[in-house]
Write a protein that holds these residues in place. Sequence first.
Motif, PDB file in Angstrom:
ATOM      1  N   PHE A  99      65.251  54.897  46.108  1.00  0.00           N
ATOM      2  CA  PHE A  99      65.689  55.949  45.190  1.00  0.00           C
ATOM      3  C   PHE A  99      66.090  55.282  43.873  1.00  0.00           C
ATOM      4  CE2 PHE A  99      69.260  59.392  44.683  1.00  0.00           C
ATOM      5  CZ  PHE A  99      68.648  59.861  43.534  1.00  0.00           C
ATOM      6  N   TYR A 152      62.680  66.427  41.039  1.00  0.00           N
ATOM      7  CA  TYR A 152      64.003  67.010  41.239  1.00  0.00           C
ATOM      8  C   TYR A 152      65.042  65.970  41.666  1.00  0.00           C
ATOM      9  CZ  TYR A 152      61.560  71.448  40.995  1.00  0.00           C
ATOM     10  OH  TYR A 152      60.793  72.507  40.566  1.00  0.00           O
ATOM     11  N   THR A 153      64.588  64.811  42.134  1.00  0.00           N
ATOM     12  CA  THR A 153      65.544  63.845  42.681  1.00  0.00           C
ATOM     13  C   THR A 153      65.510  62.488  42.001  1.00  0.00           C
ATOM     14  OG1 THR A 153      63.944  63.162  44.371  1.00  0.00           O
ATOM     15  CG2 THR A 153      65.493  64.925  44.959  1.00  0.00           C
ATOM     16  N   LEU A 195      66.538  63.648  37.047  1.00  0.00           N
ATOM     17  CA  LEU A 195      67.920  64.096  37.197  1.00  0.00           C
ATOM     18  C   LEU A 195      68.641  64.081  35.853  1.00  0.00           C
ATOM     19  CD1 LEU A 195      70.356  64.869  38.927  1.00  0.00           C
ATOM     20  CD2 LEU A 195      70.578  62.467  39.569  1.00  0.00           C
ATOM     21  N   THR A 201      70.690  68.351  43.684  1.00  0.00           N
ATOM     22  CA  THR A 201      69.875  67.164  43.965  1.00  0.00           C
ATOM     23  C   THR A 201      70.027  66.741  45.421  1.00  0.00           C
ATOM     24  OG1 THR A 201      70.070  66.428  41.672  1.00  0.00           O
ATOM     25  CG2 THR A 201      69.450  64.766  43.305  1.00  0.00           C
ATOM     26  N   TYR A 207      67.854  68.955  47.569  1.00  0.00           N
ATOM     27  CA  TYR A 207      66.445  68.572  47.516  1.00  0.00           C
ATOM     28  C   TYR A 207      66.194  67.298  48.314  1.00  0.00           C
ATOM     29  CZ  TYR A 207      64.759  71.989  44.104  1.00  0.00           C
ATOM     30  OH  TYR A 207      64.352  73.146  43.482  1.00  0.00           O
ATOM     31  N   LEU A 208      67.098  66.318  48.171  1.00  0.00           N
ATOM     32  CA  LEU A 208      66.947  65.084  48.952  1.00  0.00           C
ATOM     33  C   LEU A 208      67.021  65.378  50.444  1.00  0.00           C
ATOM     34  CD1 LEU A 208      69.033  62.375  47.047  1.00  0.00           C
ATOM     35  CD2 LEU A 208      66.610  62.222  47.661  1.00  0.00           C
ATOM     36  N   VAL A 236      73.859  65.290  51.514  1.00  0.00           N
ATOM     37  CA  VAL A 236      72.470  65.001  51.899  1.00  0.00           C
ATOM     38  C   VAL A 236      72.313  65.117  53.409  1.00  0.00           C
ATOM     39  CG1 VAL A 236      70.715  63.185  52.030  1.00  0.00           C
ATOM     40  CG2 VAL A 236      71.948  63.569  49.887  1.00  0.00           C
TER      41      VAL A 236
END
Length: 434
Positions: free
Chosen positions: A227, A276-277, A282, A326, A329-330, A364
């Motif tokens: 990431f 999106y992530t 971001l 975020t 989405y993750l 998450v």
Amino acid sequence: MTTARGGRTVRDLRRGNRSAVLQRLYFGGPMSRQELGPATGLSSGSVSNVVGELVADGLLEEAGVVDSEGGRPRTLLRVRPGSACMIGVDVGETRVRVELFDLALTELARTEMPLLPRGCYDVGPIVDHVAAGITSVLADAGIGADRLLGVGVGVPGIVDHDAPGGSVVHGQTIGWDAVPLERLLRATGVLPEEVPYLIDNGARTLGQAEMWFGAGRGAKDAVVVLFGSGVGASLITDGSPDGGTTEGTPLEWGHLTVSVRGRRCRCGARGCLEAYTGAESLLARWVERGGGPARPGAVDEEEALSELLAAARAADPVAVELLEETAEYLGAGLSDLVNLFQPERILIGGWAGLLLGPYVLPSVRRHATRYSLRHPAGRVTVGLGALGPDAVTVGAATLPLSAFFATGGRRAAPEPAAEPPAWHTSLSTRGGGA
């Protein structure tokens, strides 16, 4: 050549025996000769012969003695750290990092060169950075190229290892279209022909590092997520519980569609998870919502993301909402990995993952569980990588180390390289930051 059972030659068997002893001592040592037999499945005679060869080659050394019940003290053996070294290279989002390690993965020297202008992925300068970095770390450590097992390079994108003339990189998000990176690096002439360049996806090198030395040790099936400016992942489906050699499959996970006709991604498609992530997206969304760093354009992504995190911790509603979105989405993206591959562990690494992880990880996990099927969700753990921001570089260094194990501690003869292209010094393929 004499052929053993199963079509394997005597040379194959000897190489396999050497490899078994080296790996067992590397990941489980120090050990005595008596312990190596049961640990490797080799007879005492085979262990004695292999150990004798490896000691003569300078690859093993004594590491003290231990008492044995009713007998003479037993001598412990270990892989000699100074017998060889490796270089790991991380072609990252904002810089090229080059590190030199001994055989025990202890850092001997490092250098970093920024990508200027920020996020510029012109191929020519990156090749020059890698070549200069190799020269610099060897000089700083006072080590000759003859001691190098190889140079491992972690890159963003898909790597074709079977292309004529060496590995070719397809990095759509950074503007690399079939870049013959191995051939370009070889053409710099900074290393002799017998020293290999081993190139692979950065998420895969991160995954191998975490499985060998980090939070993945002991797991058989895992997914390691990278990431950063973008997002990627590596799938390990048959890991070795003792930390031995693993085979990871890089996944272009960041380009999984999570919103039909959604935001435009760097790859050109719409609705990708990365849109999106990823840190780049971001921060763009933060600006779109009226936030943004205190000095727009004057700070790099890491500084800007730190400001976003600080704003969220100070209860800024825009920052809090953005990070929660975020995280969802993750979590949804991780649920696809859970449902498809049913791993034991999911580990989140990369500079952005390690920076944001302590804040967003509980959310998450909650969203990943909510979007996953109950059974696979019940057996997976989601956590952070343990090796820090250098994990890609460490993982890149394990590429020549893997080859070292596979050859039983002997350097493989290099394959003849094709002639380098005349344009290698002027190639300039511009792409966005990764």
